[in-house]
Design an enzyme around this catalytic site. Structure first.
Site, PDB file in Angstrom:
ATOM      1  N   LYS A   3       1.254  -2.393   8.976  1.00 42.30           N
ATOM      2  CA  LYS A   3       2.525  -1.331   9.056  1.00 42.30           C
ATOM      3  C   LYS A   3       3.537  -1.978   9.845  1.00 42.30           C
ATOM      4  CE  LYS A   3       3.955   3.240  10.158  1.00 42.30           C
ATOM      5  NZ  LYS A   3       3.339   4.608  10.260  1.00 42.30           N
ATOM      6  N   HIS A  41      10.961   5.764   4.197  1.00 40.70           N
ATOM      7  CA  HIS A  41      12.384   5.310   4.342  1.00 40.70           C
ATOM      8  C   HIS A  41      12.654   4.265   5.309  1.00 40.70           C
ATOM      9  CE1 HIS A  41      13.451   8.991   2.123  1.00 40.70           C
ATOM     10  NE2 HIS A  41      12.899   9.708   3.102  1.00 40.70           N
ATOM     11  N   PHE A  42      11.945   4.176   6.101  1.00 41.67           N
ATOM     12  CA  PHE A  42      12.163   2.989   7.187  1.00 41.67           C
ATOM     13  C   PHE A  42      11.114   1.895   7.515  1.00 41.67           C
ATOM     14  CE2 PHE A  42      13.978   7.029   8.708  1.00 41.67           C
ATOM     15  CZ  PHE A  42      15.210   7.017   8.674  1.00 41.67           C
ATOM     16  N   VAL A  56       3.789  -0.441   4.433  1.00 38.96           N
ATOM     17  CA  VAL A  56       2.438  -0.449   4.760  1.00 38.96           C
ATOM     18  C   VAL A  56       1.782  -1.739   3.632  1.00 38.96           C
ATOM     19  CG1 VAL A  56       0.155   0.037   5.123  1.00 38.96           C
ATOM     20  CG2 VAL A  56       1.999   1.697   6.113  1.00 38.96           C
ATOM     21  N   ASP A  78       1.968  15.540  11.195  1.00 41.51           N
ATOM     22  CA  ASP A  78       1.820  15.142  10.095  1.00 41.51           C
ATOM     23  C   ASP A  78       0.644  15.233   9.448  1.00 41.51           C
ATOM     24  OD1 ASP A  78       3.362  14.344   7.729  1.00 41.51           O
ATOM     25  OD2 ASP A  78       3.559  12.344   8.205  1.00 41.51           O
ATOM     26  N   LEU A  97       0.855  -1.303  -0.070  1.00 42.10           N
ATOM     27  CA  LEU A  97      -0.195  -0.027  -0.133  1.00 42.10           C
ATOM     28  C   LEU A  97       0.819   1.422   0.100  1.00 42.10           C
ATOM     29  CD1 LEU A  97      -2.724  -1.018   2.606  1.00 42.10           C
ATOM     30  CD2 LEU A  97      -2.889  -0.888  -0.015  1.00 42.10           C
ATOM     31  N   GLY A  98       2.157   1.172   0.673  1.00 37.31           N
ATOM     32  CA  GLY A  98       2.865   2.490   0.693  1.00 37.31           C
ATOM     33  C   GLY A  98       4.325   1.822   1.188  1.00 37.31           C
ATOM     34  N   GLU A  99       5.210   2.932   1.132  1.00 41.20           N
ATOM     35  CA  GLU A  99       6.578   2.488   1.546  1.00 41.20           C
ATOM     36  C   GLU A  99       7.370   3.926   1.898  1.00 41.20           C
ATOM     37  OE1 GLU A  99      10.498   0.344   0.165  1.00 41.20           O
ATOM     38  OE2 GLU A  99       8.830   0.155  -0.883  1.00 41.20           O
TER      39      GLU A  99
END
Length: 1154
Positions: free
Chosen positions: A908, A885-886, A889, A1003, A881-883
């Site tokens: 996550k 730096h560290f 998901v 954020d 679903l997403g990425e």
């Protein structure tokens, strides 16, 4: 239905019972042959002979019914009777047949209702409920369209049985009051013979002269009367014989031939007359020397001696009047005396004796069947418990007689109150147990099945299981389905019947070769299939199960039964109004849900013989918080519900007082206070019997509410008040259920989640699902509290964990006592339709109490199942679903069943190269999320640990529409300004909640606002969220590894300080994204870079700060109203203290939306 009204010189005709015909109809009473025989009263039926094996009495009754063509609908009026022991067999009694045993049983109609024929104008008629009659209620007049109680075969059998009973004196003739009355009774008996012989002639299609010579009136009158006539002189016997022949001939010529009388009319007339000719026809009378009528506060024993003689009592059970009792009367005989003077003296003496015994002979009412909650048998002692907590105890001669008595009461209960319930497990009919377990109805007619489907919504695939009204080997499944037609627009609703065949204990759908060992197995199989019929295809969905006291053709409508039909709640509010001058408010006792609780005094003025007397009553005042006056109606609805009830274990409501802006509920003061607090204080001295009494009293109150179709909605130990502690006394505790408070229908979702695990799961999904079934779930939880001395289940769980508890279909860990655990589990069934009736709960608690399980030593509940712990092996990866730096998901399916039906979740986790600091950050994010619960914040579901607990994954709800950054550009045509502002309100509400918990998000951006649906968004990604310390107004960042600088407020960029006001600034930037539909050319980064020019590294932050100091801000988005842009600008004040708040933003946006 019309019945014959015959007027004859013989003044013997008018009621009901049982008959016989010809020599062949005489039952052979010789010594029985080896084996088991079931004897019938019909002349053309051979006895039912059983081979070796094991049978239940119910099985044999079904076989007998099939042999006599008795329908399944009337089958429950019959039972097996042993004339030698004079005992009836309970339906679950097991009979083991072998070569050595010798047993003869009679198949008899046992359950009888006088005036079922409707010919007695002095008594209310009795009929079966029919769909037409259901709405009209009870009418005093005869009902021409009512369904008769008996079918033709049952009437025929009853007629044969009635003749047998009359001749064999099983139905004793009533006692004559005078000598003349004795002559009248003899004439009535001769009249019965006329009816019987006339019926025989009509059935044989013979004229009277053609009848065999052995057809004599002597064969149709009671044997005692026949014996008496034989002792008279020859001339008297000849006169009786000639008078009878003349009367028979006249009756045949004037009535049979001229009036077109049918055999049906003669049967009805015979049985109707039998009701008045005999004593207590259809009743059963049990004798006892020990009788106790008691309530919780008083006892009345009836087992004394009278001058050394034991006094006996009689308990009579009848279908029309229920259970009655009296002293056994003395027998007063009528002596014949020719001398007129002496005869008069004897009659006077008889009258005096009658007056002496009048009080003793009068029957006292104890209960009609719908009032009974449960029955307990202990050896030969029977305890019958009523809804008002009164109890009758009687000692019978043996355990077998106790079973015979209880099976009688239990059978009448199913005929008059609830066709799908049994009062005592010791006599539970196996078929009723089977039906309850499988959600199957008895033989209700098609109209009732369709009515039930309509009442429950008539959704496609909804079905009713019911036994056939005509065939014992068939179950019918009535299903709602929709037929699509080209001629008619849309789908037409239809109700289809499917036949399930039952053969040798196996179940199969008609037309299918596959059979199953149980009905449940068959239905589980069918639910996975697509069923087709008449060009209609569908899948089975929900079974509509029997409900408590449901009206159908299985129930008999007597006068008393109609009086006990449920009275449904009033649609209008109703309560007594109390004047404010009559109330004195005392000390504040605490807070309820949106209410304040005070002690108080109610001034009650009574006018007694012209003098006014003032009485002070101690009360409790529940005052609705004036800030919640918008829910006053719901508050009054709760008061109105309490006004409709009157039960000793429910708190009494005096009324409602409106005092200025305050609405006040005025209730009875209960001295001992809440039960949970008392149990905490006295946990060391509470005993198992004490706890069972509390549980029974609560179940009694809730059973009462269920009968009235009223829902409490907030059952828990803190709402149980202790009127009497009962620790050191034999009386035991006495509790009262308090009012429910504010109905859950007006509570917020968060307030509903807080009530887990008391609130039923279906009510969390939608508060409109509140029903009696919800109280059963709450009772299960409250029983858990009682067992564990008022401990609070799930007390350490957060709201999100409580919600997950229900999503995972968990229950509190049950006690070690298996039976008690089973009861709790049945009450806390996630399917509301599977929860037991409160009558069944009361019955099972009493049965459990007999076992006296140890529920005191269970001091502390065992560890609860943790629904927030996900096992790694069940997480099936679907896609990324997403990425970052560290971390990354992934979309996974959590599928512990392994059938791809598990829920999709967002997982996550950290990348393998991430260091210890990042693991600590993820753990902090998890700790924050598990303590947050808001409809506009993404839901935490749990964690998954790996590598011995060193590795950790965060499990969150998956929102397939993605973030606003992805969603808005794709759906620009569907999203207008109004919807954009609604999103803004939801984001503000989520952020306002976050701030109220002292968290800063750090954020907030469109990429971190997820879309649940077209109408709802949620704030996600709490990786940078931090908690503000209680003594500070801001959080200081120690590093800026991945800071979204173009969304940050100046203080964040310059000093690394984050205030709640800093999130307000970020919201302004997010709002700008929202109104530009996240267009990449209008993104905050693109627009700010145009202002500051090409740059990189730390120089970007420096130039950005200088630009902001100069007062430059993001421009007004295209087509953005000025009022909206002004709200946006208020978020970008340079000084944090000058910025607007999320609460002000909510108010501003909502004003624009109006």
């Amino acid at each position: 239905m019309q019945y014959l009204n015959i007027k004859e010189d013989c003044n013997a005709m008018a009621f009901c019972a049982k008959m016989r015909s010809s020599k062949k109809t005489e039952v052979n009473l010789e010594a029985p042959e080896p084996g088991v025989e079931v004897i019938f009263y019909l002349s053309d039926r051979e006895p039912l002979r059983l081979g070796s094996g094991e049978y239940t009495a119910e099985e044999l009754c079904i076989r007998a019914a099939q042999a006599c063509r008795i329908s399944p609908l009337c089958h429950n009026l019959f039972a097996l009777y042993d004339e030698n022991t004079k005992l009836w067999y309970a339906p679950n009694r097991t009979i083991t047949v072998d070569d050595k045993m010798s047993l003869r049983l009679h198949y008899r109609m046992r359950f009888y209702f006088t005036n079922w024929h409707g010919t007695n104008d002095n008594e209310q008629s009795v009929w079966r409920h029919s769909p037409k009659k259901q709405k009209n209620g009870y009418e005093k007049k005869k009902i021409p369209d009512a369904t008769p109680l008996l079918d033709a075969s049952s009437l025929e059998y009853l007629f044969a049985q009635g003749q047998y009973d009359l001749v064999k004196c099983l139905a004793p003739i009533r006692d004559p009051k005078t000598e003349q009355d004795g002559h009248d009774i003899e004439n009535e008996c001769l009249g019965m013979a006329v009816l019987a012989i006339s019926h025989y002639a009509m059935m044989k299609k013979m004229q009277l002269p053609e009848l065999p010579k052995d057809i004599s009136y002597k064969r149709y009158i009671p044997e005692t009367l026949n014996k008496s006539i034989r002792q008279r002189n020859l001339l008297t016997r000849m006169r009786i014989n000639n008078v009878f022949k003349d009367f028979l001939k006249e009756f045949n010529n004037k009535t049979i031939c001229d009036s077109s009388v049918s055999t049906h009319d003669l049967k009805v007339k015979y049985l109707a007359t039998l009701e008045t000719l005999t004593k207590h026809y259809g009743a059963e009378i049990f004798e006892t020397s020990m009788l106790l009528i008691s309530s919780e506060n008083e006892m009345n024993w009836f087992h004394s001696n009278d001058g050394g003689n034991v006094l006996y009592y009689e308990v009579m059970v009848t279908g029309n009047l229920g259970i009655q009792w009296r002293h056994k009367p003395n027998v007063v005989s009528v002596e014949k005396e020719k001398n007129k003077l002496k005869r008069k003296k004897l009659e006077n003496k008889h009258k005096k004796d009658e007056e002496k015994n009048k009080i003793r002979e009068e029957w006292n009412n104890f209960s009609y069947f719908p009032e009974i909650t449960h029955i307990v048998i202990k050896e030969s002692v029977v305890s019958i418990n009523k809804q008002d907590n009164k109890k009758m105890e009687l000692k019978l001669s043996s355990h077998e007689e106790a079973l015979s008595f209880v099976s009688l009461v239990d059978g009448y209960f199913r005929l008059t109150a609830d066709a799908h319930h049994y009062l005592c497990t010791d006599v539970a009919p196996p078929l009723i147990v089977h039906n309850i377990q499988n959600g199957c109805h008895g033989p209700i007619c098609t109209e009732y099945a369709i009515n039930k489907l309509r009442q429950e919504g008539s959704e496609e695939g909804m079905y009713v299981l019911r036994w056939s009204c005509t065939d014992f080997d068939n179950i019918l499944m009535t299903v709602t389905c929709f037929e699509k037609s080209e001629q008619v627009q849309g789908a037409q609703k239809q109700f289809k019947n499917f036949q399930i065949e039952v053969q040798k204990g196996r179940y199969s759908l008609h037309g299918s070769d596959r059979s199953f060992p149980s009905l449940g197995d068959l239905m589980s199989h069918l639910k996975k299939q697509i069923l087709r019929t008449d060009n209609i295809s569908f899948m089975l969905k929900r079974c509509c199960q029997p409900k408590p006291r449901e009206i159908s053709n299985l129930l008999v409508a007597t006068k008393k039964a109609q009086e006990w039909q449920p009275v449904y709640p009033m649609s209008q509010l109703s309560f007594d109004r109390i004047l404010k001058k009559d109330l004195v408010q005392g000390e504040h006792l605490g807070r309820g849900t949106r209410t304040h609780i005070y002690s108080g005094t109610l001034m009650d003025y009574k006018d007694d013989e012209g003098t006014s007397e003032e009485k002070k009553i101690k009360v409790i005042l529940k005052v609705l918080d004036p800030s919640h006056r918008d829910i006053s109606l719901a508050f009054f609805e709760a008061a109105s519900m309490m006004r409709q009830v009157s039960h000793k274990h429910i708190v009494y409501l005096y009324g409602v007082c409106v005092r200025d802006v305050e609405n006040i509920m005025v209730e009875e003061f209960v001295e001992g206070g809440p039960l949970d607090l008392f149990m905490h204080r006295k946990s060391d001295v509470l005993t198992t019997p004490w706890k069972f009494k509390v549980a029974k009293q609560l179940a009694s109150a809730l059973s009462y509410l269920e009968d009235k179709d009223l829902v409490h909605g907030n059952v828990c130990t803190k709402n149980l008040l202790l009127a009497r502690e009962g620790i050191d006394s034999e009386c035991g505790p006495f509790i009262k259920l308090s009012d429910p408070g504010i109905p859950i229908t007006v509570l917020s979702r968060q307030e509903c989640i807080e009530r887990i695990p008391w609130i039923a799961p279906e009510c969390v999904e939608d508060s409109k699902n509140l029903s009696v079934a919800a109280d059963k779930w709450s009772f299960g939880t409250t029983l858990w509290e009682i067992c564990y001395n008022g401990e609070i289940p799930l007390k350490d769980k957060t709201l999100i964990e409580k919600e997950r508890f229900y999503e995972s279909r968990c229950r509190p860990v049950t006690p070690s006592c298996k039976e008690l655990a089973d009861l709790m589990t049945r009450c806390m069934n996630y399917d509301p339709n599977q929860r037991p009736f409160f009558r069944a709960i009361m019955r099972d608690i009493n049965k459990l109490e007999e076992q006296n399980p140890d529920i005191v030593s269970e001091k502390k509940p065992a560890t609860e199942v943790d629904p927030t712990h996900f096992e790694k092996r069940f997480l099936k990866r679907i896609r990324d679903l997403g990425e970052g730096h560290f971390g990354k998901v992934e979309l996974c399916r959590y599928d512990p069943e392994g059938d791809n039906t598990g829920e999709q979740v967002a997982v996550k986790s950290l990348k393998p190269e991430s260091g210890g600091n990042h693991i600590a950050d993820l753990k902090k994010e998890i700790e924050i999320l598990r303590n947050l619960y808001h409809e506009n914040i993404v839901k935490y579901k749990g964690i998954c640990t790996e590598d011995g607990g060193n590795g950790i994954k965060l499990i969150m709800e998956f929102l397939p529409s993605g973030s606003l950054k992805e969603y808005l550009p794709k759906n620009k045509n569907k999203i207008n300004l109004k919807q954009q502002l609604k999103y803004a309100v939801q984001i503000c509400k989520g952020m306002d909640y976050l701030g109220s918990r002292q968290y800063v998000h750090r954020d907030l951006a469109a990429r971190n606002v997820l879309v649940e649906s077209e109408h709802q968004v949620k704030i996600g990604d709490f990786g940078l969220t931090k908690a503000i310390e209680t003594d500070k107004e801001y959080y200081t960042v120690k590093d800026d590894r991945d800071s979204p600088v173009f969304w940050y407020a100046p203080e964040c960029l310059m000093q690394s300080k984050f205030y709640i006001a800093s999130d307000v600034w970020s919201f302004g930037v997010t709002l700008h994204e929202l109104l530009t539909y996240c267009d990449s050319d209008s993104s905050p980064m693109a627009l700010f870079l145009k202002m500051i020019g090409p740059t990189h590294g730390q120089m970007t932050v420096t130039r950005l700060v200088n630009t902001l100091k100069e007062g430059k801000r993001l421009p007004c988005p295209p087509n953005c109203p000025d009022e909206v842009y002004q709200l946006m600008r208020k978020c970008w004040e340079f000084q944090p203290s000058n910025r607007t708040s999320f609460q002000n933003l909510i108010e501003g946006f909502e004003a624009l939306l109006k």
